[in-house]
Design an enzyme around this catalytic site. Structure first.
Site, PDB file in Angstrom:
ATOM      1  N   ARG A 119     -33.861 -64.795  24.043  1.00 23.26           N
ATOM      2  CA  ARG A 119     -32.524 -65.083  23.489  1.00 23.26           C
ATOM      3  C   ARG A 119     -32.549 -65.853  22.168  1.00 23.26           C
ATOM      4  NH1 ARG A 119     -31.706 -66.183  29.032  1.00 23.26           N
ATOM      5  NH2 ARG A 119     -30.695 -64.420  30.067  1.00 23.26           N
ATOM      6  N   LYS A 141     -30.336 -61.436   7.476  1.00 21.81           N
ATOM      7  CA  LYS A 141     -30.094 -60.077   7.994  1.00 21.81           C
ATOM      8  C   LYS A 141     -31.415 -59.549   8.535  1.00 21.81           C
ATOM      9  CE  LYS A 141     -26.245 -58.205   5.292  1.00 21.81           C
ATOM     10  NZ  LYS A 141     -25.860 -57.213   4.264  1.00 21.81           N
ATOM     11  N   GLU A 183     -33.471 -55.409  -7.782  1.00 23.74           N
ATOM     12  CA  GLU A 183     -32.624 -56.398  -7.085  1.00 23.74           C
ATOM     13  C   GLU A 183     -32.408 -57.640  -7.958  1.00 23.74           C
ATOM     14  OE1 GLU A 183     -31.097 -55.610  -4.366  1.00 23.74           O
ATOM     15  OE2 GLU A 183     -32.333 -54.189  -3.228  1.00 23.74           O
ATOM     16  N   LYS A 225     -28.592 -65.620  -4.433  1.00 27.15           N
ATOM     17  CA  LYS A 225     -28.424 -65.105  -3.070  1.00 27.15           C
ATOM     18  C   LYS A 225     -27.993 -66.233  -2.127  1.00 27.15           C
ATOM     19  CE  LYS A 225     -29.594 -62.134   0.513  1.00 27.15           C
ATOM     20  NZ  LYS A 225     -30.238 -60.951   0.990  1.00 27.15           N
ATOM     21  N   GLU A 235     -21.035 -61.449   6.006  1.00 23.48           N
ATOM     22  CA  GLU A 235     -20.448 -60.358   5.214  1.00 23.48           C
ATOM     23  C   GLU A 235     -19.038 -59.973   5.659  1.00 23.48           C
ATOM     24  OE1 GLU A 235     -23.365 -57.427   3.806  1.00 23.48           O
ATOM     25  OE2 GLU A 235     -21.771 -55.949   3.894  1.00 23.48           O
ATOM     26  N   ARG A 239     -20.018 -61.367   0.490  1.00 23.58           N
ATOM     27  CA  ARG A 239     -21.434 -60.957   0.573  1.00 23.58           C
ATOM     28  C   ARG A 239     -21.630 -59.478   0.240  1.00 23.58           C
ATOM     29  NH1 ARG A 239     -26.141 -62.809   4.891  1.00 23.58           N
ATOM     30  NH2 ARG A 239     -27.740 -61.421   4.041  1.00 23.58           N
ATOM     31  N   ASN A 243     -24.422 -55.787  -2.198  1.00 20.31           N
ATOM     32  CA  ASN A 243     -24.713 -54.368  -1.961  1.00 20.31           C
ATOM     33  C   ASN A 243     -24.434 -53.515  -3.198  1.00 20.31           C
ATOM     34  OD1 ASN A 243     -25.289 -55.128   0.661  1.00 20.31           O
ATOM     35  ND2 ASN A 243     -23.219 -54.719   1.390  1.00 20.31           N
ATOM     36  N   HIS A 246     -25.892 -50.094  -3.780  1.00 23.32           N
ATOM     37  CA  HIS A 246     -26.605 -49.699  -2.563  1.00 23.32           C
ATOM     38  C   HIS A 246     -25.977 -48.489  -1.874  1.00 23.32           C
ATOM     39  CE1 HIS A 246     -28.709 -53.380  -3.303  1.00 23.32           C
ATOM     40  NE2 HIS A 246     -29.411 -53.306  -2.201  1.00 23.32           N
ATOM     41  N   HIS A 250     -28.332 -45.659  -1.134  1.00 25.43           N
ATOM     42  CA  HIS A 250     -28.627 -45.166   0.224  1.00 25.43           C
ATOM     43  C   HIS A 250     -28.497 -43.654   0.296  1.00 25.43           C
ATOM     44  CE1 HIS A 250     -27.825 -49.344   2.186  1.00 25.43           C
ATOM     45  NE2 HIS A 250     -29.072 -49.198   1.809  1.00 25.43           N
ATOM     46  N   HIS A 263     -36.854 -48.185  -2.106  1.00 26.85           N
ATOM     47  CA  HIS A 263     -35.498 -48.724  -1.995  1.00 26.85           C
ATOM     48  C   HIS A 263     -34.996 -49.236  -3.353  1.00 26.85           C
ATOM     49  CE1 HIS A 263     -32.101 -50.884  -0.249  1.00 26.85           C
ATOM     50  NE2 HIS A 263     -32.521 -51.989  -0.828  1.00 26.85           N
TER      51      HIS A 263
HETATM   52  P1  NAD Z   1     -42.369 -53.081   2.219  1.00 31.96           P
HETATM   53  O1  NAD Z   1     -42.221 -54.190   3.152  1.00 31.96           O
HETATM   54  O2  NAD Z   1     -42.623 -51.721   2.778  1.00 31.96           O
HETATM   55  O3  NAD Z   1     -43.529 -53.450   1.173  1.00 31.96           O
HETATM   56  C1  NAD Z   1     -43.885 -52.508   0.175  1.00 31.96           C
HETATM   57  C2  NAD Z   1     -45.394 -52.212   0.212  1.00 31.96           C
HETATM   58  O4  NAD Z   1     -46.111 -53.297  -0.379  1.00 31.96           O
HETATM   59  C3  NAD Z   1     -45.945 -52.051   1.611  1.00 31.96           C
HETATM   60  O5  NAD Z   1     -46.941 -51.062   1.601  1.00 31.96           O
HETATM   61  C4  NAD Z   1     -46.560 -53.421   1.873  1.00 31.96           C
HETATM   62  O6  NAD Z   1     -47.537 -53.425   2.874  1.00 31.96           O
HETATM   63  C5  NAD Z   1     -47.129 -53.751   0.522  1.00 31.96           C
HETATM   64  N1  NAD Z   1     -47.334 -55.158   0.216  1.00 31.96           N
HETATM   65  C6  NAD Z   1     -46.597 -56.203   0.612  1.00 31.96           C
HETATM   66  N2  NAD Z   1     -47.004 -57.319   0.006  1.00 31.96           N
HETATM   67  C7  NAD Z   1     -48.043 -56.980  -0.775  1.00 31.96           C
HETATM   68  C8  NAD Z   1     -48.883 -57.712  -1.665  1.00 31.96           C
HETATM   69  N3  NAD Z   1     -48.693 -59.014  -1.939  1.00 31.96           N
HETATM   70  N4  NAD Z   1     -49.881 -57.046  -2.290  1.00 31.96           N
HETATM   71  C9  NAD Z   1     -50.053 -55.694  -2.095  1.00 31.96           C
HETATM   72  N5  NAD Z   1     -49.282 -54.956  -1.295  1.00 31.96           N
HETATM   73  C10 NAD Z   1     -48.276 -55.597  -0.641  1.00 31.96           C
HETATM   74  O7  NAD Z   1     -41.099 -52.935   1.265  1.00 31.96           O
HETATM   75  P2  NAD Z   1     -40.152 -54.020   0.563  1.00 31.96           P
HETATM   76  O8  NAD Z   1     -39.714 -53.374  -0.692  1.00 31.96           O
HETATM   77  O9  NAD Z   1     -40.789 -55.361   0.507  1.00 31.96           O
HETATM   78  O10 NAD Z   1     -38.923 -54.128   1.577  1.00 31.96           O
HETATM   79  C11 NAD Z   1     -38.109 -53.011   1.848  1.00 31.96           C
HETATM   80  C12 NAD Z   1     -37.399 -53.269   3.172  1.00 31.96           C
HETATM   81  O11 NAD Z   1     -36.597 -54.432   3.040  1.00 31.96           O
HETATM   82  C13 NAD Z   1     -36.483 -52.142   3.605  1.00 31.96           C
HETATM   83  O12 NAD Z   1     -36.697 -51.871   4.968  1.00 31.96           O
HETATM   84  C14 NAD Z   1     -35.089 -52.699   3.381  1.00 31.96           C
HETATM   85  O13 NAD Z   1     -34.154 -52.181   4.297  1.00 31.96           O
HETATM   86  C15 NAD Z   1     -35.324 -54.169   3.630  1.00 31.96           C
HETATM   87  N6  NAD Z   1     -34.345 -55.053   2.995  1.00 31.96           N
HETATM   88  C16 NAD Z   1     -33.756 -55.992   3.770  1.00 31.96           C
HETATM   89  C17 NAD Z   1     -32.847 -56.866   3.220  1.00 31.96           C
HETATM   90  C18 NAD Z   1     -32.252 -57.948   4.069  1.00 31.96           C
HETATM   91  O14 NAD Z   1     -31.339 -58.628   3.604  1.00 31.96           O
HETATM   92  N7  NAD Z   1     -32.747 -58.170   5.263  1.00 31.96           N
HETATM   93  C19 NAD Z   1     -32.525 -56.797   1.852  1.00 31.96           C
HETATM   94  C20 NAD Z   1     -33.151 -55.815   1.079  1.00 31.96           C
HETATM   95  C21 NAD Z   1     -34.071 -54.945   1.662  1.00 31.96           C
HETATM   96  N1  GLY Z   2     -29.291 -57.397   0.773  1.00 33.71           N
HETATM   97  C1  GLY Z   2     -27.910 -57.553   1.050  1.00 33.71           C
HETATM   98  C2  GLY Z   2     -27.598 -58.777   1.835  1.00 33.71           C
HETATM   99  O1  GLY Z   2     -28.480 -59.547   2.164  1.00 33.71           O
HETATM  100  O2  GLY Z   2     -26.482 -58.997   2.170  1.00 33.71           O
END
Ligand code: NAD
Ligand code: GLY
Length: 312
Positions: A119, A141, A183, A225, A235, A239, A243, A246, A250, A263
């Site tokens: 939980r 998130k 971003e 942020k 949101e 917030r 997006n 986005h 998307h 992304h």
């Molecule tokens: P990712 O986590 O897939 O990382 C990209 C690549 O880089 C992967 O292959 C990873 O293993 C590699 N990597 C990571 N750190 C590294 C380093 N220091 N050196 C070499 N390689 C490295 O992708 P991302 O772009 O970091 O994140 C995308 C994800 O984030 C999506 O799933 C998206 O939905 C999510 N996201 C979430 C939020 C939120 O608010 N929670 C906001 C934006 C995006």
């Molecule tokens: N990446 C959008 C949010 O965190 O709200």
């Protein structure tokens, strides 16, 4: 080191930004509830940074590790279940602390595991991509994907701390760096036009990963942020500004079946489409589009949707 604060009353937390923080026990110890720690990472990041983090934590905690497979395709319930299985097998109790070491994929899955294990347990974000540093690690998130949609299963669950060691960007491929920059530009567009001027001026230093430029850029982005999250955590209104681009982005990602386009790349084109729409509606000056396009081009980001999406 610079420390920012995400102001959420008794759930407020620091964002620590600096060089070498992976080796600093003081960045982690105050946020680890008791001795049990589960680090969650993936098979790309683990060979690079897991040993250092484990060494830092082992001075004050008992460290277990869950290793996930890399990539968006593994941001799913199977990875979530792997974390749950490991937590239960290793007899982690309600005072355990999860630590996400990786990009946004690892951060989102780990956060969701922390939101639900017994939980809800505390977790710490240790983002290792630029995108995760400036966006996904801040704001609480958390989610995994479902075959019918991205981020369809999740929760709002704030971390106890965000620890950003900017040195880890040294190993990040340039294409991933550029995706994170989309971003960063978003913050310039929504809140800080002078920040957009600064990015324009610093493109070369950013692409060379000059530590001073990276530190400032990450700190400005996180502050933006943190301000938005503090005023609208779940949101209900403001917030949604985070997006920007986005919705179009998307559509591009879905069209490409979440393959080939990152992304951030889809968000870059999505921001151009949103800008174009705003100009057509008379809400923005036409020059904004050309300026944004020029900046994205300099940062080696795409400025057109995939060929197959464009009208004949
Ligand atoms: P990712 O986590 O897939 O990382 C990209 C690549 O880089 C992967 O292959 C990873 O293993 C590699 N990597 C990571 N750190 C590294 C380093 N220091 N050196 C070499 N390689 C490295 O992708 P991302 O772009 O970091 O994140 C995308 C994800 O984030 C999506 O799933 C998206 O939905 C999510 N996201 C979430 C939020 C939120 O608010 N929670 C906001 C934006 C995006
Ligand atoms: N990446 C959008 C949010 O965190 O709200």
């Amino acid at each position: 080191m610079k420390t920012l604060n995400v102001d959420l009353g008794d759930r407020s937390y620091p964002i620590m930004i600096g060089r070498g923080l992976l080796d600093a026990p003081g960045s982690f110890q105050p946020f680890v509830a008791h001795r049990q720690v589960m680090v969650v990472t993936n098979d790309v990041v683990a060979p690079l940074y897991l040993e250092r983090l484990t060494r830092t934590l082992s001075g004050f905690a008992d460290v277990d590790v869950t290793l996930l497979e890399d990539g968006e395709g593994h941001k799913n319930l199977a990875s979530f279940e792997r974390i749950m299985d490991h937590l239960l097998t290793q007899r982690h109790n309600r005072t355990t602390t999860l630590i996400a070491l990786g990009g946004g994929v690892v951060g989102d899955i780990t956060g969701f595991a922390a939101a639900t294990y017994q939980r809800g347990v505390p977790f710490i974000q240790v983002p290792t991509t630029l995108l995760a540093m400036v966006d996904s690690s801040v704001g609480g998130k958390t989610a995994v994907n479902h075959p019918q949609g991205k981020n369809m299963i999740g929760a709002f669950h704030q971390p106890r701390a965000v620890v950003i060691d900017t040195d880890v960007l040294g190993s990040l491929p340039q294409r991933e760096l550029a995706a994170g920059l989309a971003e960063v530009i978003k913050y310039g567009l929504i809140a800080r036009s002078e920040f957009l001027d600064w990015i324009d001026d610093q493109v070369v230093n950013i692409q060379r990963k000059e530590p001073e430029a990276l530190g400032y850029m990450i700190s400005e982005s996180c502050q933006c942020k943190a301000d938005v999250v503090a005023s609208d955590e779940t949101e209900k209104g403001l917030r949604a500004i985070l997006n920007l681009g986005h919705t179009f982005g998307h559509a591009i990602e879905a069209f490409c079946e979440y393959k080939n386009w990152l992304h951030g790349e889809a968000v870059a084109v999505g921001m151009l489409m949103a800008t174009d729409l705003s100009i057509r509606l008379g809400w923005l000056e036409p020059e904004t589009l050309e300026r944004l396009k020029a900046l994205l081009t300099r940062l080696e980001l795409p400025v057109r949707p995939p060929q197959a999406m464009q009208p004949e």
